[in-house]
Motif scaffolding. Sequence first.
Motif, PDB file in Angstrom:
ATOM      1  N   GLU A 212      60.746   7.686  25.347  1.00 40.31           N
ATOM      2  CA  GLU A 212      61.603   6.493  25.456  1.00 40.31           C
ATOM      3  C   GLU A 212      62.965   6.756  24.818  1.00 40.31           C
ATOM      4  O   GLU A 212      63.993   6.349  25.351  1.00 40.31           O
ATOM      5  CB  GLU A 212      60.924   5.286  24.790  1.00 40.31           C
ATOM      6  CG  GLU A 212      59.749   4.717  25.549  1.00 40.31           C
ATOM      7  CD  GLU A 212      60.127   4.146  26.904  1.00 40.31           C
ATOM      8  OE1 GLU A 212      60.860   3.152  26.937  1.00 40.31           O
ATOM      9  OE2 GLU A 212      59.698   4.725  27.925  1.00 40.31           O
TER      10      GLU A 212
ATOM     11  N   LEU B 141      56.434  -1.934  27.353  1.00 44.41           N
ATOM     12  CA  LEU B 141      57.216  -0.883  28.021  1.00 44.41           C
ATOM     13  C   LEU B 141      57.294  -1.015  29.542  1.00 44.41           C
ATOM     14  O   LEU B 141      58.210  -0.467  30.159  1.00 44.41           O
ATOM     15  CB  LEU B 141      56.627   0.489  27.678  1.00 44.41           C
ATOM     16  CG  LEU B 141      56.611   0.851  26.192  1.00 44.41           C
ATOM     17  CD1 LEU B 141      55.867   2.163  25.985  1.00 44.41           C
ATOM     18  CD2 LEU B 141      58.022   0.958  25.637  1.00 44.41           C
TER      19      LEU B 141
ATOM     20  N   LYS C 216      66.861   4.855  25.497  1.00 45.37           N
ATOM     21  CA  LYS C 216      66.570   3.503  25.005  1.00 45.37           C
ATOM     22  C   LYS C 216      66.968   3.390  23.533  1.00 45.37           C
ATOM     23  O   LYS C 216      66.986   4.390  22.810  1.00 45.37           O
ATOM     24  CB  LYS C 216      65.061   3.207  25.096  1.00 45.37           C
ATOM     25  CG  LYS C 216      64.436   3.453  26.447  1.00 45.37           C
ATOM     26  CD  LYS C 216      64.783   2.333  27.391  1.00 45.37           C
ATOM     27  CE  LYS C 216      64.235   2.560  28.790  1.00 45.37           C
ATOM     28  NZ  LYS C 216      62.823   2.401  28.915  1.00 45.37           N
TER      29      LYS C 216
END
Lengths: 296, 415
Positions: A175, A144, A180
């Motif tokens: 996220e 990450l 994402k």
Amino acid sequence: MRLELQNIRKSFGEKEVLKGISFSAESGRAFGLLGRNGAGKTTTIRILMNVFGADGGKILIDGKPIDYQKLRMGYLPEERGLYPKKKIIDQLLYFAELNGMKRQEAVRAIDYWLEKLEMTEYRNKRLDTLSKGNQQKIQLVTALAHNPDIVILDEPFSGLDPVNAMLLKDVVKEEISRGKIVLFSSHQMNYIEEFCNSIAILNGGAAAICGEIHEIKHNYVRDKLVVRSEHAAEIQKELGSCCTKKDTGELFVQLSSPAEKQQMMRRLTESYDIDEIKVFEPSLNDIFVEYAGDQN
Amino acid sequence: MKQFGTILKFELMSYLKNKIFVGITVFLAAAIAVVMFFPNIMTAVGDKDSDAEESASTEGLMLLSMENLKNPEVIEESFSAAFADYEVEVTEEDEEAVKEKVVSGMAECAFVIDSPTSYTYYVNNLSLYDANTGVADEVLKSMYGMNAMIEGGMSLEAAGEVLAVQISHETESLGKDQMQNFFYTYIMIFALYMVILLYGQMVATNVATEKSSRAMELLITSARPVSMMFGKVVASCLAGFIQLLVVFGSSILFYNINRSHWEGNMIVASVFDMPPDLLVYMLIFFVLGFFIYAFMFGAIGSTASKLEDINTSVMPVTLLFVAGFIVVMMSMSNGNVDSLLMRVCSYVPFLSPMAMFTRIAMSTVPFYEIAISIGVLIGSVVAIGVISAKIYRVGVLLYGTTPKIGSILKAMKKA
């Protein structure tokens, strides 16, 4: 951003590992890539990450062929492993730089993630001095820290205690909310149901089923009833082989067609004292067992 | 290119931060310092103790027993002159008593001379380097010749002149002097052998460790295999080079500090009088030789799933290298570095780094031969590098038993 895999094929020698896999995933959503061991999940991920090429098919981003120079990907492999004898900060910086980050930028990002995952105190320690769960959190930082556009998490929850699993859940949700594309591969269906909007179940190198989870469930043939009653034995005797008793005491009634469900419900409620009767809604686990069960 | 730089830096720092690497390098430099400063230390210690040593030192006693021989005083005089390190003493005692004195250590050795042409030499423990019988043979032969000449009518002076005649000669090597360059060639070949084998195997172990610890899973998705392979090999080459630089650099530095003490030592002086162009050739053959082997070791390391597999997997490459080393060493010891075998070896890429370097150092090799050898080696390094990177790319993904060459080749075609 939309990621599309179209008809991906791959053979190793005589063995055809992928027989035309297709699915798509979108920004801000999580996609579950499911399948039994050897179904072709890791090969699909490796092709997606350009470790090796596909024999056929296309990978598109917003309709255009994927450009690996522009796109950042983060990967948490199922087989965890870093450098056990090296300092954590050294190896995290190494992977961040390999993934295209500048030194200062990498240091800032790593410190942010170490703090978020409550790992700052281990920054200058050797990896092999950490517990398995903490090593896994360090590995998550490698996936990450470089702020990837696509995050691929292969069995991210295995080996984590409930507290760390909760921490990871928050990270994954964050996220997803940051826009994402999160690709999730796991055998723990509860996590898939919790995070993923869409799934693909691979079986023998092909996608046995693919789509939105609620649609898959909705489209599931509604030809089974679940019945809870004090008169289970009598009902079972009357319906014969199409009625089976589950371990929970519930009866499972297989209908000859979905259209028969209203008639059967009426018949049972009129004849017996029924506590509960409903059309069977499969869990993701049931769907998985059905579609991934017999591997070709 | 950026990835290559990142990998190179990471791998090189791994070596430089490794306590064993640093420890060995420092130890080698310290050992060289001790050797190089040794004469200095000995002189300092020797000056203090010299007076005491002088009074305490005694020469070994050599007994001469020569009953019934003519001119015993001439024999004694000749032996005293020939054995300047001994205190020569004539004894009248019988052979048994002489032997007893040698055994008890009262005398170091004894010559019991029966006739002008035969004697028995007694010594307690015969040293490997004992040359006393050779010297005694010469003395007795000269005396026998002189007596014969005198008996034949020659004057004592004339006979003495005949026997004392000195032959003068000069040797001029028009090419290389193997006497002078043997030692530095030996040292350099040995350094080449050690560094290539040691660091080459480290590349294999390094790759296999990454694979067995599953760090490879992340690496292959983060970096290109070619960058990984080249980064590792160049880092190992630099680490080996740094170690060589420290060892040779400290040797040269300490030699120059103690130059006055070592100039008398032909071997040591010859090593440090190495021509600079040879150092350039050393560098070229070291780098190219290292690369060709390190690439192969890296490729082999990528096919091993467990660290234990490495030793058996690298054996064929190690044996090839050791075979080359033996050929070179044998050619050096028999002085025939331009034999047909060595000529052939100097063009075979895996053997030429040692074979051609030895020929350049110890013989006169035309420049075109050197150029061809280096050209072939560069071409081979590139080819082996490309093939190794392909094997690496396939090998790192293969787990389980070590794959057969056939299956690797098939997978390489597909990759």
